[in-house]
Design an enzyme around this catalytic site. Structure first.
Site, PDB file in Angstrom:
ATOM      1  NE  ARG A 234       9.485   1.513   8.163  1.00 20.38           N
ATOM      2  CZ  ARG A 234       8.307   2.103   8.060  1.00 20.38           C
ATOM      3  NH1 ARG A 234       8.214   3.336   7.604  1.00 20.38           N
ATOM      4  NH2 ARG A 234       7.207   1.485   8.434  1.00 20.38           N
ATOM      5  CD  GLU A 263      11.900   7.205  11.995  1.00 21.72           C
ATOM      6  OE1 GLU A 263      10.688   7.140  12.103  1.00 21.72           O
ATOM      7  OE2 GLU A 263      12.502   7.022  10.906  1.00 21.72           O
ATOM      8  CG  HIS A 295       7.952   8.074  10.743  1.00 24.42           C
ATOM      9  ND1 HIS A 295       8.719   6.943  10.744  1.00 24.42           N
ATOM     10  CD2 HIS A 295       6.894   7.796   9.939  1.00 24.42           C
ATOM     11  CE1 HIS A 295       8.150   6.019   9.996  1.00 24.42           C
ATOM     12  NE2 HIS A 295       7.035   6.522   9.488  1.00 24.42           N
TER      13      HIS A 295
HETATM   14  P1  NAI Z   1       3.440  -0.847  -1.137  1.00 20.10           P
HETATM   15  O1  NAI Z   1       3.699  -2.237  -0.667  1.00 20.10           O
HETATM   16  O2  NAI Z   1       2.088  -0.500  -1.675  1.00 20.10           O
HETATM   17  O3  NAI Z   1       4.525  -0.439  -2.252  1.00 20.10           O
HETATM   18  C1  NAI Z   1       5.876  -0.742  -2.170  1.00 20.10           C
HETATM   19  C2  NAI Z   1       6.416  -0.848  -3.582  1.00 20.10           C
HETATM   20  O4  NAI Z   1       7.841  -1.025  -3.501  1.00 20.10           O
HETATM   21  C3  NAI Z   1       5.859  -2.065  -4.346  1.00 20.10           C
HETATM   22  O5  NAI Z   1       5.386  -1.663  -5.615  1.00 20.10           O
HETATM   23  C4  NAI Z   1       7.058  -2.994  -4.456  1.00 20.10           C
HETATM   24  O6  NAI Z   1       7.056  -3.786  -5.661  1.00 20.10           O
HETATM   25  C5  NAI Z   1       8.210  -1.991  -4.465  1.00 20.10           C
HETATM   26  N1  NAI Z   1       9.496  -2.607  -4.176  1.00 20.10           N
HETATM   27  C6  NAI Z   1       9.761  -3.667  -3.369  1.00 20.10           C
HETATM   28  N2  NAI Z   1      11.082  -3.964  -3.419  1.00 20.10           N
HETATM   29  C7  NAI Z   1      11.642  -3.080  -4.270  1.00 20.10           C
HETATM   30  C8  NAI Z   1      12.973  -2.882  -4.727  1.00 20.10           C
HETATM   31  N3  NAI Z   1      13.975  -3.689  -4.329  1.00 20.10           N
HETATM   32  N4  NAI Z   1      13.206  -1.882  -5.604  1.00 20.10           N
HETATM   33  C9  NAI Z   1      12.181  -1.090  -6.027  1.00 20.10           C
HETATM   34  N5  NAI Z   1      10.910  -1.229  -5.635  1.00 20.10           N
HETATM   35  C10 NAI Z   1      10.639  -2.215  -4.759  1.00 20.10           C
HETATM   36  O7  NAI Z   1       3.810   0.093   0.087  1.00 20.10           O
HETATM   37  P2  NAI Z   1       3.313   1.604   0.365  1.00 20.10           P
HETATM   38  O8  NAI Z   1       2.034   1.585   1.123  1.00 20.10           O
HETATM   39  O9  NAI Z   1       3.385   2.378  -0.889  1.00 20.10           O
HETATM   40  O10 NAI Z   1       4.435   2.088   1.386  1.00 20.10           O
HETATM   41  C11 NAI Z   1       5.783   2.253   0.991  1.00 20.10           C
HETATM   42  C12 NAI Z   1       6.639   2.487   2.206  1.00 20.10           C
HETATM   43  O11 NAI Z   1       6.319   3.755   2.786  1.00 20.10           O
HETATM   44  C13 NAI Z   1       6.401   1.496   3.361  1.00 20.10           C
HETATM   45  O12 NAI Z   1       7.186   0.324   3.194  1.00 20.10           O
HETATM   46  C14 NAI Z   1       6.833   2.266   4.561  1.00 20.10           C
HETATM   47  O13 NAI Z   1       8.204   1.990   4.794  1.00 20.10           O
HETATM   48  C15 NAI Z   1       6.692   3.726   4.147  1.00 20.10           C
HETATM   49  N6  NAI Z   1       5.665   4.451   4.923  1.00 20.10           N
HETATM   50  C16 NAI Z   1       6.006   5.662   5.504  1.00 20.10           C
HETATM   51  C17 NAI Z   1       5.079   6.388   6.224  1.00 20.10           C
HETATM   52  C18 NAI Z   1       5.416   7.722   6.826  1.00 20.10           C
HETATM   53  O14 NAI Z   1       4.643   8.212   7.676  1.00 20.10           O
HETATM   54  N7  NAI Z   1       6.496   8.358   6.444  1.00 20.10           N
HETATM   55  C19 NAI Z   1       3.710   5.856   6.444  1.00 20.10           C
HETATM   56  C20 NAI Z   1       3.439   4.628   5.733  1.00 20.10           C
HETATM   57  C21 NAI Z   1       4.397   3.951   5.032  1.00 20.10           C
END
Ligand code: NAI
Length: 328
Positions: A234, A263, A295
């Site tokens: 993000r 964005e 994105h």
């Molecule tokens: P997820 O929920 O599986 O993983 C997120 C990880 O971040 C978790 O392991 C969590 O413990 C960790 N986390 C939370 N707070 C934290 C902190 N303060 N410091 C370090 N780690 C922390 O989510 P997923 O599916 O891996 O997605 C991650 C991000 O990718 C989403 O939140 C979204 O913003 C972004 N995304 C981007 C896309 C794109 O097209 N560029 C598409 C889909 C998601």
């Protein structure tokens, strides 16, 4: 059940129309406008709306949706930082999302950005098109045996860790929880350690109060000179003004961004000189070692059909009164 689908693009229509044949109880109407407090009124007579990361589901928009009879907000994305969840709860609007549709799609794009930055692919492409076959300005470094630092090892971060491991990199990670599936692939370290040792830093944590502007002048100064920073998560994880200062300090060999702070402001829709002059994204684009994509990390055939199927399944769970792990 009747769903109003906001911000519909041709590829959304295609993937949802393909998936709809398995859901005869559901009909979808597509509109080009994105959801915000002005367009929420279009949802008159619909049971549900389908929105995206770019949608504005703040309190004002939600109140209008509720007044028009909408009780279900279907997010066709993983992130939900654009939804006022407290207001949704107050109004009794159920919010559902697609938590993981294809983590590999985003992780592969993160690595594509890292490689494109490292090996100067955009510059190389332009040079050769201009009939300049010299190698000046194109030197990169091997990822093999270098250190990758993954911030956030959920679904996408874990996929990125595996890709980096496959490249022969030493993979470090920082997360508030450790992912047991990465045992033997990743060494968990402190954020400080990760910042100071990584040759490639890739951001995969969600945007929360804790992670807002996680990458700022302070954390940038702790990074290794000549590292590569990639953000596919993000935009607001990175304080853009500080990133620009870091680039000016020659901290980075390259910066690859699939997301950026402006964005949701649609800066590039209104291309007036005045707006572009004050745009931090436009300033970032002026640096030759910065690559920005719009994105598109999620944008693969596999991910789009998985998003359509899960979103329609979420709608069915709502219709049949079932609880779901996709509830936000
Ligand atoms: P997820 O929920 O599986 O993983 C997120 C990880 O971040 C978790 O392991 C969590 O413990 C960790 N986390 C939370 N707070 C934290 C902190 N303060 N410091 C370090 N780690 C922390 O989510 P997923 O599916 O891996 O997605 C991650 C991000 O990718 C989403 O939140 C979204 O913003 C972004 N995304 C981007 C896309 C794109 O097209 N560029 C598409 C889909 C998601």
């Amino acid at each position: 059940m009747n769903i109003l689908f906001y911000d519909a693009k041709a590829y959304d229509k295609l993937s949802f129309e393909n998936a709809l044949s398995a859901f005869p109880e559901i009909s979808v109407e597509f509109v080009a406008s994105d959801l915000d407090s002005r367009t929420a009124a279009l949802a008159e007579g619909f049971d549900a709306v389908c929105a995206f990361v770019s949608s504005d589901a703040s309190a004002g928009a939600l109140r209008i949706l509720h007044k028009k009879g909408v009780r279900l907000l279907l997010l066709r994305c993983a992130g939900f930082n654009n939804v006022d969840l407290e207001e949704a709860k107050k109004l009794g609007i159920r919010v559902m999302r697609v938590p993981g549709y294809s983590p590999e799609a985003v992780a592969e794009h993160a690595m594509a950005l890292a490689l494109a930055c490292n090996r100067r692919l955009c510059k190389a492409y332009n040079k050769v098109r201009e009939n300049d076959f010299s190698l000046n300005g194109l030197m990169g470094f091997n990822f093999y045996e270098k250190k990758a630092g993954i911030i956030g090892t959920g679904k996408i971060g874990a996929a990125m860790a595996r890709i980096c491991h496959g490249f022969g990199m030493k993979v470090m990670a920082y997360d508030v929880y450790q992912n047991p599936s990465l045992e033997g692939i990743v060494t968990y370290v402190t954020l400080e350690e990760l910042l100071s040792e990584s040759d490639l830093i890739s951001l995969h944590c969600p945007l929360t109060d804790d992670t807002y502007h996680l990458i700022n002048l302070d954390t940038i100064k702790k990074m290794k000179d000549g590292c590569i920073l990639v953000n596919t998560s993000r935009g607001a994880l990175v304080k853009t003004a500080d990133l620009i200062e870091g680039i000016r300090m020659r901290k980075f060999a390259g910066v690859g961004l699939d997301v950026y702070e402006e964005e949701t402001n649609n800066v590039f829709e209104d291309r007036s000189d005045e707006i572009l002059e004050h745009s931090t994204t436009a300033r970032l684009l002026s640096f030759p070692n910065v690559i920005i994509t719009s994105h598109q990390g999620f944008f693969t055939r596999e991910a789009l059909s998985s998003i359509a199927e899960t979103t329609l399944q979420n709608a069915m769970d709502y219709l049949q009164g079932r609880a779901s792990q996709n509830d936000v």
